[in-house]
Enzyme design. Sequence first.
Site, PDB file in Angstrom:
ATOM      1  N   ASP A 136       0.829  -1.217   0.000  1.00 18.87           N
ATOM      2  CA  ASP A 136       0.000   0.000   0.000  1.00 18.87           C
ATOM      3  C   ASP A 136       0.860   1.264   0.000  1.00 18.87           C
ATOM      4  OD1 ASP A 136       0.980   0.063   2.596  1.00 18.87           O
ATOM      5  OD2 ASP A 136      -0.981   0.021   3.577  1.00 18.87           O
ATOM      6  N   HIS A 138       3.400   2.013   2.095  1.00 24.37           N
ATOM      7  CA  HIS A 138       3.953   2.501   3.356  1.00 24.37           C
ATOM      8  C   HIS A 138       5.465   2.297   3.417  1.00 24.37           C
ATOM      9  CE1 HIS A 138       3.134  -1.695   5.187  1.00 24.37           C
ATOM     10  NE2 HIS A 138       4.420  -1.515   5.411  1.00 24.37           N
ATOM     11  N   GLU A 143       1.310   4.455   7.280  1.00 19.69           N
ATOM     12  CA  GLU A 143       0.243   3.998   6.406  1.00 19.69           C
ATOM     13  C   GLU A 143      -0.367   5.166   5.620  1.00 19.69           C
ATOM     14  OE1 GLU A 143       0.070   1.047   5.764  1.00 19.69           O
ATOM     15  OE2 GLU A 143      -0.359  -0.322   7.426  1.00 19.69           O
TER      16      GLU A 143
HETATM   17  C1  GLP Z   1       6.519  -4.253   7.206  1.00 18.37           C
HETATM   18  C2  GLP Z   1       7.588  -3.275   7.684  1.00 18.37           C
HETATM   19  C3  GLP Z   1       8.050  -2.391   6.554  1.00 18.37           C
HETATM   20  C4  GLP Z   1       8.382  -3.246   5.348  1.00 18.37           C
HETATM   21  C5  GLP Z   1       7.159  -3.984   4.901  1.00 18.37           C
HETATM   22  C6  GLP Z   1       7.364  -4.808   3.650  1.00 18.37           C
HETATM   23  O1  GLP Z   1       5.274  -3.677   7.074  1.00 18.37           O
HETATM   24  N1  GLP Z   1       7.141  -2.452   8.755  1.00 18.37           N
HETATM   25  O2  GLP Z   1       9.184  -1.660   6.988  1.00 18.37           O
HETATM   26  O3  GLP Z   1       8.867  -2.447   4.320  1.00 18.37           O
HETATM   27  O4  GLP Z   1       6.825  -4.852   5.970  1.00 18.37           O
HETATM   28  O5  GLP Z   1       7.671  -6.124   3.967  1.00 18.37           O
HETATM   29  P1  GLP Z   1       8.220  -7.185   2.951  1.00 18.37           P
HETATM   30  O6  GLP Z   1       9.584  -6.747   2.602  1.00 18.37           O
HETATM   31  O7  GLP Z   1       8.208  -8.477   3.709  1.00 18.37           O
HETATM   32  O8  GLP Z   1       7.305  -7.180   1.786  1.00 18.37           O
END
Ligand code: GLP
Length: 242
Positions: A136, A138, A143
């Site tokens: 999304d 973030h 968010e």
């Molecule tokens: C979580 C963390 C973020 C990260 C996101 C993406 O939400 N708080 O900092 O960027 O996950 O995760 P992934 O890399 O597993 O897709």
Amino acid sequence: MEVVVLPDAQAIAERAADAIEAVLVAKPNAVLGTATGSSPLPLYDELVRRNQAGKLSFKDVTGYMLDEYVGLPVDHYERYANFMERNLRSRTDMAPGALHGPDALNPDPQAACDDYERALAEAGYADVQILGIGSDGHIGFNEPGGPLDSRTHLDKLTEQTRRDNSRFFDNDINKVPTMCITQGLATIMEARKLVLIATGENKAEAIKHLVEGEVSEQWPATVMQRHPDALVLLDAAAASKL
Ligand code: GLP
């Protein structure tokens, strides 16, 4: 913003490690901003490899995490402090206690946020900040809809983020915390250098907004367009909508 598309996760890890190594060689007591999630894992493996090969020292490096879940017990496997200890700190010569995060166990979350923002300011913020991105848009846990000038704060995770992260919680969204403490977007923007990693089709829409969209609260990562030294490392799937 420099956007680079690379063949695979290992090539991304090496390019990101090169960028971090350059900072740490120039400043051995640098502040390293760390990120969780699956995207930076190959990078942590690469940093550990270089550390164990004696090419890169973390002895005087201090780490600051982006964010932390609220409501997980201290020994929970998915607590981000434990994630960082397991995947980076304990595998390198980084000193025990040199990796900091927001104190999400503090019964007064606002005090925890203020304390963490103050600690970051006193440390001089990150010399280099590693980032992943949510589907999304973030970064950290900022968010969509939150202000672009936010500092460390308590945030509510979106349904989408909780669904995405349920894979780390027995695929049960009800086990995923609903709240978190995260560095704000303005806190993240204080870092001297940003290195964002995104792999996979699931990130393509967010990456399209990050690279080609207007700066907007609806896609929080777009604030990075205003940073003077931001590197975005993508695989072909994450870059597929560009
Ligand atoms: C979580 C963390 C973020 C990260 C996101 C993406 O939400 N708080 O900092 O960027 O996950 O995760 P992934 O890399 O597993 O897709």
